[in-house]
Every structure is written in C-alpha cells, then in structure tokens.
Design a protein around this motif. Structure first.
Motif, short mmCIF file in Angstrom:
data_model
loop_
_atom_site.label_atom_id
_atom_site.label_comp_id
_atom_site.label_asym_id
_atom_site.label_seq_id
_atom_site.Cartn_x
_atom_site.Cartn_y
_atom_site.Cartn_z
N LYS A 164 0.84 -1.20 0.00
CA LYS A 164 0.00 0.00 0.00
C LYS A 164 0.87 1.26 0.00
N SER A 165 1.98 1.21 0.73
CA SER A 165 2.84 2.40 0.84
C SER A 165 3.51 2.77 -0.48
N GLY A 307 -7.04 -1.41 0.73
CA GLY A 307 -7.54 -0.20 0.09
C GLY A 307 -7.93 -0.36 -1.36
N LEU A 308 -7.99 0.76 -2.07
CA LEU A 308 -8.45 0.78 -3.45
C LEU A 308 -7.40 0.14 -4.38
N ASP A 334 -12.16 13.98 -2.41
CA ASP A 334 -11.52 14.24 -1.13
C ASP A 334 -11.66 13.03 -0.21
N TYR A 335 -12.84 12.42 -0.22
CA TYR A 335 -13.06 11.25 0.61
C TYR A 335 -12.13 10.11 0.17
N GLU A 336 -12.03 9.91 -1.14
CA GLU A 336 -11.17 8.86 -1.68
C GLU A 336 -9.72 9.07 -1.24
N LEU A 349 -15.98 -0.34 3.78
CA LEU A 349 -15.17 -0.19 2.56
C LEU A 349 -14.00 -1.16 2.55
N ASP A 350 -13.39 -1.39 3.70
CA ASP A 350 -12.29 -2.35 3.77
C ASP A 350 -12.74 -3.72 3.28
N ILE A 351 -13.91 -4.13 3.72
CA ILE A 351 -14.45 -5.43 3.30
C ILE A 351 -14.78 -5.42 1.82
#
Length: 617
Positions: A164-165, A307-308, A334-336, A349-351
């Motif tokens: 992810k990083s 995440g996405l 902004d939320y994304e 959202l994680d699920i």
C-alpha cells in the motif's frame, strides 16, 4: 501470380477509395467500391474484389512497409488466401513475435513508453527487485546511466502494508534474467496485447497452449521459467508483474503448463526443478488454513492488499464511495484521498475492497457471480484447478520419479485429490439441478448463479460419469449461444443485476479460456460432437470478424450476437489498430490454434466457406 506494387502509392489509392470512414482499415462498414484494380507483372489489370480480399491487400502492404520495403511483392495467393489458413499463419508467423517481451534493456526501453506510466509522479520508470536477487539489482542499477529508470530493492518481507505504501510509487517488477555468452538477457514472455505489456498469470498458460501447438516450445518453457521466478522471489504467480500486484495471485495453471511443456521438451532436470516449485506454490499459496484454504477443506481466492486497487482509473469506484462522502459532506475525490491515506477508516469499505481485489485475483474481473462476496466463496473453477494440481502431482511422480519425490508419494497426492473430490461433491455439486455451484462459507449455502465455470470440473476430470452426463445435458443448452459458451446464463444476470451495468465476464460475453477448458473437458468424457459444435461456433465467430473487420482478433466477444462489438467495462483490447492487427490478443490467438487442432477437417472446410453454425448443427 505476383504483384509488384509501390507501397505508398497503392496504400494511398486503396485507402482513398475503400476506407470511407477514415480508420485506416477496410471493413464491411466502409462504403467503397469493394473492387480495386492492380497491375500484374505482365502489365495486365487484375481486379481484387470484396472486403476480405481488399483488407488482405492492405495488410500485406503494411507488412511490406514495416519490413522497410518501397515495393511490395505480393502473391495473389496471400490476397485470396482462405481465411482459416491466413488467420492461423499470421498468428504463428507474426502475432506471437509481436506479443513477446523481455525484462532486459530492450524490454525496459519499450516499457518506459507504456501508457500506464504516463501518470507516474516520477519521470523515471521504477523497477522493483526482489530482496534476494542481487544479479537483477546490479543489472538494472547499471542501466540507470543510460535509461530513465530507478532501481528499488524490495524488503525481505513484503507485507500488504508495504505494498500500500508504494502504490503512490507504482512500477514494474523484475522477471527472470539469464546469462547467454557472457551477456545478461531477459527470459522472454508473451503479453496479452494492446495496453498490456506485462506478464499476466493465467493468460500465460493459455497463450502457451497456442505456442506449443505452433512449435514454440522454448518460448513456452520460458513462460514456465518466469512463473518459477515469481514463486521463488515474490511468493506466488502474480496477477501481473506490476508492483501493485504483489499481494495478488491468479488462477492456478502451473502444473498444466509444466506437464504440457515436458511432453514436448522431455527435459527431466527442468521438470524436477519445476515440480519442486509447483509443490511449494501449492503448499504456501493455496493450502494455508485461514487464508486461501477454508475450514471445509476447499479453497477460495483471497487477495491480501489494502484499500483501493490502484490500477483502476479515477472515478471507477465513485458510486461506491459517494454515500460515505455525502454522509461527511465531502466531495468523492476528497473522501477517496483521505481514505487511501488512512485519515478516514471505514470497515465496510475495507471489506468491499477485499472482495473487489479478490475478484481480480480470480481472473474474472468483473462478474456478478462473485462481485461483493468473492472472498467468501469456494469457487467451482478454483477447486477444479487445484484438484488437477493434485492429480498432476500424482501422475508426474508416478510416471517420472518412480512414485516418490522429495518425501511426497503418488499415494499422498491421490489421497489429497480424493479428499477434495469428496468435499466438492458435498459442497459444490447439486445433483437435483445437475450443475456445480459456488459455495458461500459465511452463509453455508450454494450460489444459484449459473456460470460457464460450472463446466470446468470436466477439464479437471473431477466428475463421475453420472455427474458428467448430467452436467453436459443440463449446462450446455443453458450456456450455448451463437458464438460459443457465454460467461453466464441470461437468467442469472437478471436475478442479481436488474438495471445494473454489464460486467464483462457475464452474459452476453464469451471468453477464450472458458471455451478452451470446456472443449478439453468435453473431450475428456467422450462428448466429441458437442465439443466439435462449440469449437466451430467459436472459430466461426472469430473468422467472420477477421473477414469482415480487417483482421480484427480482440480480447472478448459478445457470443449472443457473435460480434466483437462488446459494450462492457474496459472496452475491447485488440480492436484499436491501423492497417493490420498488431498481434491480435494472446489467449484469443491460442484459442484459434487450439480449436483448429481439434476441429475435424470437414468442419474446417465449412469454416473457410463461412457456413453458419445453424446450417450445420
């Protein structure tokens, strides 16, 4: 008869007259004269007639131009070549080469211009190297002086958090390098085509089926060698060799590949090495309890990213994110951003994204069959594939290693297969309906969605004779369409997705890997005529598209209408070209060669004459 044609002059006249929509192709949608006059070597006029012959002329001129000629010497036999012969010849002689890549200096130079890199935050292409591969690290470090690349060593332990990083710093993952006469060169691999310039997981197996038919044994062997490299250095066969795929594998076809390569290469040392790696993959990727192995002794996919999925274009998940953004009075963008950064936590959202990534790991991205709950499903096809792993291990060890291999016996693997079959029969087979269904380990219920995957147990020899007879009698009529087997039934789509956008792996679309697996499965159980009909329907659709649309061989088809005009997510790779198809599409090419190798001569003759399937079957 041979025509000596000035390439530029002939191209200009031909396109001006026949390419009325200006796309640098000659198709049935153009409104030209459909006749074109060329001079023979004796100075006489010869009239080339019809869309197919005119598009062949255009293609031959393009090939000659690519070879650096000013004058093309084109025999009439190529312009009026029977379509089946021509398609197969182009695949064998041109398309495989056009789709072959390496991860050495030459290959990296091509990757630098990949359209996926246009949005990179750095002007340099990042190349990520496994922690243990010092040869690759030194090789790419040396290339930094001549190419705009940045060589980055991965940590010894690659975690989902680490992946992810680096999603904001995406790059390509190294593949196998080898020494040849003192020089380092990349072990070659075949890419799907179009916008795909990476080595993909299950694509590579199906491409290799076509490569082996076309006598390209060393290239198929190289594909397996790259699979081995990925397992040994990245811990799994990757979705593809991009950094954001480090936590994601693909459908398991490794044992099928090494068996089929060995049948032709007969290299037992090579086989021994790959068998050891395949067992390692089986044990560490698939058979870890609580991950891809569930409590009922069956398997699931489970992409372990966070995440996405970064490969998706901006806006892909807007409808999912919008309700959460609205609740906080924020814009979706902004939320994304804040969710991706970890500033906002959201368990739901994680699920959701665990399931979404897992859909992509399954290769069926995307389908309403598995969308929203993929990580909870024992999928029919995955368990059939792993049953075949177990059977393959047993057969290889028995035939080539006298029944014992590094502590594993033939009996051990036979018992593994028997245990899996017993679980498949209990959880996935529905005798009253005569079909295999996916099983949800959370709800403890079978899905009622009927997909092409219900037939994959035939390919793995997982069915009893009773099951095979019932399955073929039930499933084929439900899934058979004008162009072959659809990804699902129409009724299944209507059951789960009313007023929702199409998903590309569902009805009305059809895909090469499904067709190839199902043909082989039918033949395994003696359903010869059923297989011949499905092969013919699929090859007819491809051949008709090639004849009518300037050689188009795309990624996918609408099999209901038997057309490459597919209106679903992501478009249709392989349709956007000028003059001549640049490699077709990997597993589509393979499906054509494989289908031809199985089709009876009487049907090949009918195929060349484009006789509709409904007039034969």
């Amino acid at each position: 008869m041979i025509f000596h044609l000035n390439i530029q002059d002939t191209l200009s006249k031909l396109l001006h007259q026949e390419d009325t929509d200006g796309d640098k192709k000659i198709t049935i949608e153009d409104k030209g004269l459909k006749t074109f006059v060329v001079k023979t070597t004796s100075g006489e006029d010869y009239i080339i007639k019809g869309t197919y012959h005119l598009s062949n002329l255009l293609q031959e001129l393009a090939i000659a131009k690519l070879e650096g000629c000013n004058v093309a010497k084109i025999p009439l036999s190529k312009i009026e070549e029977p379509p089946v012969t021509r398609i197969s010849r182009l695949i064998k002689d041109y398309f495989w080469e056009a789709l072959t890549r390496t991860m050495d200096k030459n290959g990296v130079e091509d990757l630098i211009h990949d359209t996926k890199n246009e949005s990179l935050t750095s002007s340099k292409l990042r190349i990520y190297i496994p922690y243990q591969d010092s040869v690759a690290f030194n090789y790419y470090k040396n290339l930094e002086s001549s190419l705009p690349i940045e060589t980055i060593q991965l940590p010894e332990n690659v975690t989902p958090q680490f992946v992810k990083s680096i999603n904001i710093k995406p790059g390509i993952l190294s593949l196998k390098l080898q020494e040849n006469n003192g020089l380092i060169e990349g072990v070659p691999f075949v890419v799907p085509g179009g916008r795909f310039n990476e080595m993909y997981g299950w694509d590579s197996y199906f491409e290799s089926v076509g490569l082996l038919i076309d006598g390209k044994v060393e290239l198929s062997k190289a594909m397996a060698d790259n699979f081995q490299y990925e397992i040994e250095y990245y811990g799994k066969i990757l979705n593809a060799n991009r950094s954001y795929y480090l936590t994601r594998t693909q459908p398991p076809f490794y044992t099928s590949l090494i068996k089929e390569v060995f049948e032709l290469a007969k290299d037992k040392t090579w086989l021994k090495s790959h068998l050891q790696t395949a067992i390692k993959e089986y044990e560490t990727v698939w058979m870890v309890k609580g991950k891809r192995l569930t409590d009922n002794e069956l398997n699931r996919y489970l992409a372990e990213g966070i995440g996405l999925p970064p490969e998706c274009e901006e806006g892909h998940f807007d409808t999912v994110l919008k309700p959460f953004a609205d609740a906080l009075n924020m814009s979706v963008r902004d939320y994304e951003k804040r969710y991706a950064e970890g500033a906002i936590s959201n368990d739901a959202l994680d699920i959701y994204f665990t399931h979404d990534r897992t859909v992509r790991e399954s290769g069926h991205d995307t389908s309403y069959r598995i969308e929203g709950h993929c990580a909870d499903l024992n999928l029919v096809e995955l368990n059939a594939m792993l049953y075949k792993y177990e059977r393959d291990f047993s057969e290889i060890i028995e035939s080539e290693f006298n029944g014992e291999f590094q502590g594993y016996t033939t009996t051990y693997w036979k018992d593994k297969a028997k245990t899996r079959k017993k679980a498949v029969d209990k959880y996935l087979w529905n005798d009253s309906k005569g079909l295999y269904f996916d099983f949800n380990v959370i709800t403890n219920q079978q899905s009622q969605f009927i997909g092409a995957t219900t037939l994959i147990p035939l390919w793995a020899n997982l069915c009893s004779e009773h099951q095979a007879n019932k399955l073929v009698k039930t499933a084929i009529p439900l899934l058979k369409e004008k162009g072959g087997i659809a990804g699902s039934t129409k009724a299944s789509i209507e059951m789960v997705s009313k007023n929702q956008p199409q998903r590309q792996w569902d009805y009305p679309n059809g895909w090469a890997p499904h067709q190839m697996i199902i043909w082989k499965g039918l033949l395994n159980y003696g359903f010869v005529e059923e297989a011949q009909e499905l092969i013919y329907r699929w090859l007819f659709m491809i051949t008709k598209s090639v004849v009518d649309y300037n050689g188009t061989i795309p990624e996918k088809y609408n099999v209901v209408e038997a057309t490459h005009k597919v209106y679903a997510e992501y478009g249709n790779v392989g349709t956007n070209f000028q003059y001549i198809s640049q490699g077709g599409f990997g597993w589509m090419n393979a499906s054509y060669q494989y289908g031809l190798s199985l089709l009876k001569q009487e049907y090949i003759k009918k195929l060349n004459n484009l006789i509709e399937p409904k007039l034969i079957f």
